[in-house]
Design a protein around this motif. Structure first.
Motif, PDB file in Angstrom:
ATOM      1  N   ALA A 123      10.238  -9.696  19.592  1.00  0.00           N
ATOM      2  CA  ALA A 123       9.529  -9.177  20.760  1.00  0.00           C
ATOM      3  C   ALA A 123      10.482  -9.169  21.958  1.00  0.00           C
ATOM      4  N   ARG A 124      10.358 -10.142  22.821  1.00  0.00           N
ATOM      5  CA  ARG A 124      11.137 -10.129  24.065  1.00  0.00           C
ATOM      6  C   ARG A 124      12.636 -10.280  23.838  1.00  0.00           C
ATOM      7  N   GLY A 125      13.019 -10.800  22.688  1.00  0.00           N
ATOM      8  CA  GLY A 125      14.439 -10.886  22.372  1.00  0.00           C
ATOM      9  C   GLY A 125      15.106  -9.523  22.407  1.00  0.00           C
ATOM     10  N   ALA A 126      14.348  -8.478  22.031  1.00  0.00           N
ATOM     11  CA  ALA A 126      14.901  -7.115  22.048  1.00  0.00           C
ATOM     12  C   ALA A 126      15.100  -6.625  23.471  1.00  0.00           C
ATOM     13  N   MET A 127      14.274  -7.105  24.397  1.00  0.00           N
ATOM     14  CA  MET A 127      14.427  -6.721  25.798  1.00  0.00           C
ATOM     15  C   MET A 127      15.647  -7.393  26.410  1.00  0.00           C
ATOM     16  N   GLU A 128      15.901  -8.632  25.967  1.00  0.00           N
ATOM     17  CA  GLU A 128      17.009  -9.391  26.523  1.00  0.00           C
ATOM     18  C   GLU A 128      18.346  -8.981  25.921  1.00  0.00           C
ATOM     19  N   ASP A 129      18.304  -8.465  24.683  1.00  0.00           N
ATOM     20  CA  ASP A 129      19.527  -8.030  23.999  1.00  0.00           C
ATOM     21  C   ASP A 129      19.219  -6.723  23.293  1.00  0.00           C
ATOM     22  N   SER A 130      19.649  -5.618  23.862  1.00  0.00           N
ATOM     23  CA  SER A 130      19.303  -4.303  23.325  1.00  0.00           C
ATOM     24  C   SER A 130      19.875  -4.059  21.933  1.00  0.00           C
ATOM     25  N   ASP A 131      20.867  -4.846  21.530  1.00  0.00           N
ATOM     26  CA  ASP A 131      21.472  -4.686  20.211  1.00  0.00           C
ATOM     27  C   ASP A 131      20.933  -5.674  19.184  1.00  0.00           C
ATOM     28  N   GLY A 153       0.824  -1.199   0.000  1.00  0.00           N
ATOM     29  CA  GLY A 153       0.000   0.000   0.000  1.00  0.00           C
ATOM     30  C   GLY A 153       0.855   1.245   0.000  1.00  0.00           C
ATOM     31  N   TYR A 154       0.538   2.173   0.891  1.00  0.00           N
ATOM     32  CA  TYR A 154       1.281   3.432   0.959  1.00  0.00           C
ATOM     33  C   TYR A 154       2.476   3.369   1.901  1.00  0.00           C
ATOM     34  N   VAL A 155       2.802   2.184   2.406  1.00  0.00           N
ATOM     35  CA  VAL A 155       3.887   2.041   3.383  1.00  0.00           C
ATOM     36  C   VAL A 155       5.076   1.321   2.760  1.00  0.00           C
ATOM     37  N   ARG A 156       6.254   1.875   2.935  1.00  0.00           N
ATOM     38  CA  ARG A 156       7.491   1.265   2.459  1.00  0.00           C
ATOM     39  C   ARG A 156       8.392   0.972   3.656  1.00  0.00           C
ATOM     40  N   PHE A 157       9.092  -0.163   3.589  1.00  0.00           N
ATOM     41  CA  PHE A 157       9.958  -0.596   4.686  1.00  0.00           C
ATOM     42  C   PHE A 157      11.418  -0.550   4.237  1.00  0.00           C
ATOM     43  N   ARG A 158      12.276  -0.009   5.071  1.00  0.00           N
ATOM     44  CA  ARG A 158      13.681   0.099   4.687  1.00  0.00           C
ATOM     45  C   ARG A 158      14.446  -1.210   4.854  1.00  0.00           C
ATOM     46  N   ASN A 159      13.915  -2.141   5.636  1.00  0.00           N
ATOM     47  CA  ASN A 159      14.526  -3.463   5.793  1.00  0.00           C
ATOM     48  C   ASN A 159      13.477  -4.421   6.365  1.00  0.00           C
ATOM     49  N   PRO A 160      13.747  -5.724   6.373  1.00  0.00           N
ATOM     50  CA  PRO A 160      12.741  -6.703   6.784  1.00  0.00           C
ATOM     51  C   PRO A 160      12.807  -7.135   8.248  1.00  0.00           C
ATOM     52  N   ILE A 161      13.209  -6.239   9.133  1.00  0.00           N
ATOM     53  CA  ILE A 161      13.262  -6.536  10.566  1.00  0.00           C
ATOM     54  C   ILE A 161      12.272  -5.629  11.293  1.00  0.00           C
ATOM     55  N   ALA A 162      11.445  -6.224  12.154  1.00  0.00           N
ATOM     56  CA  ALA A 162      10.394  -5.469  12.845  1.00  0.00           C
ATOM     57  C   ALA A 162      10.454  -5.686  14.350  1.00  0.00           C
ATOM     58  N   LEU A 163       9.980  -4.691  15.062  1.00  0.00           N
ATOM     59  CA  LEU A 163       9.699  -4.831  16.491  1.00  0.00           C
ATOM     60  C   LEU A 163       8.261  -5.287  16.616  1.00  0.00           C
ATOM     61  N   ALA A 184       5.645  -2.151  24.398  1.00  0.00           N
ATOM     62  CA  ALA A 184       6.080  -1.616  23.100  1.00  0.00           C
ATOM     63  C   ALA A 184       5.394  -0.289  22.786  1.00  0.00           C
ATOM     64  N   ASP A 185       5.934   0.772  23.358  1.00  0.00           N
ATOM     65  CA  ASP A 185       5.453   2.118  23.033  1.00  0.00           C
ATOM     66  C   ASP A 185       6.555   2.839  22.254  1.00  0.00           C
ATOM     67  N   SER A 186       6.358   4.109  21.973  1.00  0.00           N
ATOM     68  CA  SER A 186       7.331   4.848  21.171  1.00  0.00           C
ATOM     69  C   SER A 186       8.685   4.945  21.867  1.00  0.00           C
ATOM     70  N   ALA A 187       8.690   5.107  23.178  1.00  0.00           N
ATOM     71  CA  ALA A 187       9.961   5.210  23.907  1.00  0.00           C
ATOM     72  C   ALA A 187      10.741   3.911  23.795  1.00  0.00           C
ATOM     73  N   PHE A 188      10.047   2.806  23.928  1.00  0.00           N
ATOM     74  CA  PHE A 188      10.696   1.499  23.803  1.00  0.00           C
ATOM     75  C   PHE A 188      11.232   1.317  22.382  1.00  0.00           C
TER      76      PHE A 188
END
Length: 379
Positions: free
Chosen positions: A237-245, A11-21, A28-32
């Motif tokens: 999802a939770r993998g990002a909490m366990e490893d910030s990188d 649609g009208y959305v383009r993604f710069r890469n195939p990795i998502a939060l 999962a809010d904007s600050a996170f």
């Protein structure tokens, strides 16, 4: 043509890469997203509760220790959260409601903000199931279909977050497709076993919608496995909490892989249970093998399948390779499978691995585009 290395859009959305939060209720809010997913191609905020029924459920969950997003003005909260994402990632908003009208209003707002609405048909807490939200929608497919159709009338790009292995996944994928959604976000859960990669393959062979795979993505090896089963994108999802990188590392790895391979989510070969796209790598159908059953599901005879591939190859670099097994690169396999004959041809005609694989990706699309039986009707 896209200016992005990954030509990913819906649609009208383009993604710069195939990795998502992935969305995580109360987390999962904007600050996170800004802290842990600044490099992501997509951040999915939420889940947000939209009406009194879903708010009541969320309050019960909070009372027993679960985190939730609760607001007296949920639409205003959603607008603020979308605008607060400062990473340049595409944004989706995962939402729940016991009634349709709040979903319609949220869809209008989200579209105005250039974001994606994601309908939550995924959460499985008993309180949600009793109130008819989350995973309960998977047990009421007529309602799910009607809601998708109504939401899509707003013109919003719509994702549906589902849980695998709850109902018949093939039938669910086809229903979501035919109802008009744009994205299926699959938690490929297999209780006690991590991610069910076969479920991702089943969704891929049942629909051509943009497919996001989720569950147990903790490194690039896991992501690559899910990509090879047909996921256009993987979510963390939770993998990002366990490893910030983690998300940063996944983006770096998949970017490097795309630059060298050219088709980051190339399928497994059909003889290794690859999805329909794997037909691009199959050899001439002159002997009994799994390719026959695969192309028959798309309505091809052996002659039609061969002709379709040869028609695509005409005028492209895939025409070359008279010394290969079947006289043309169009019949050759994935670049990741060693073959000195194929590689010798590529070297002779000065075709890089990435360019070869990009042609194979276009061939796969050509095969699906010309199928007599559409993917969402194949058996």
């Amino acid at each position: 043509m896209s200016d992005y290395l990954f030509d990913l859009y819906t649609g009208y959305v383009r993604f710069r890469n195939p990795i998502a939060l992935a969305p995580m209720a109360g987390i999962a809010d904007s600050a996170f997203a800004n802290q842990y997913a600044g490099d992501a191609g997509l951040v999915v905020l939420g889940a947000f509760n939209l009406d009194n029924g879903s708010m009541e459920v969320a309050s019960k969950l909070v009372a027993r220790g679960r985190k939730e997003f609760i607001s007296d003005e949920p639409l205003e909260l959603i607008k603020q959260e979308i605008r607060a994402v400062n990473s340049g990632s595409a944004v989706a908003v995962n939402v729940r409601s016991t009634t349709l009208e709040p979903l319609i209003e949220a869809a209008k707002l989200v579209k105005e903000e250039g974001a994606i609405l994601e309908l939550n048909a995924h959460c499985k807490q008993p309180e949600m199931l009793e109130s008819g939200i989350g995973e309960a929608l998977l047990h009421d497919l007529p309602r799910l279909s009607a809601w998708i159709k109504a939401i899509k009338e707003t013109g919003v790009v719509l994702s549906v977050k589902v849980r695998a292995n709850v109902v018949n996944d093939v039938e669910l994928a086809r229903l979501i497709d035919k109802a008009g959604a744009d994205i299926i976000h699959v938690d490929a859960t297999l209780e006690g076993f991590g991610a069910d990669l076969d479920a991702i393959s089943n969704y891929r062979d049942a629909t051509r919608l943009f497919l996001i795979g989720n569950n147990s993505i903790t490194d690039f090896a896991a992501a690559k496995e899910m990509f090879s089963r047909g996921a256009d994108m993987v979510s963390v999802a939770r993998g990002a909490m366990e490893d910030s990188d983690l998300i940063k590392e996944l983006v770096e790895s998949v970017t490097s892989y795309q630059q060298s391979i050219g088709w980051y989510n190339a399928p497994k070969h059909v003889c290794s249970e690859g999805d329909f796209r794997g037909l691009a790598f199959c050899c001439l159908p002159v002997k009994p093998c799994p390719v026959h059953a695969k192309f028959k599901k798309l309505g091809y005879t052996a002659e039609e399948f061969a002709r379709t591939k040869l028609e695509f190859a005409r005028g492209t670099m895939l025409e070359f390779g008279e010394d290969t097994c079947f006289g043309s690169l169009v019949w050759c396999c994935k670049i990741t499978k060693p073959c000195w004959i194929r590689d010798g041809v590529l070297n002779t005609i000065d075709l890089s691995d990435a360019e070869y694989m990009k042609l194979k990706e276009k061939l796969a699309k050509h095969i699906l585009d010309n199928a007599r039986i559409p993917v969402n009707e194949s058996r």
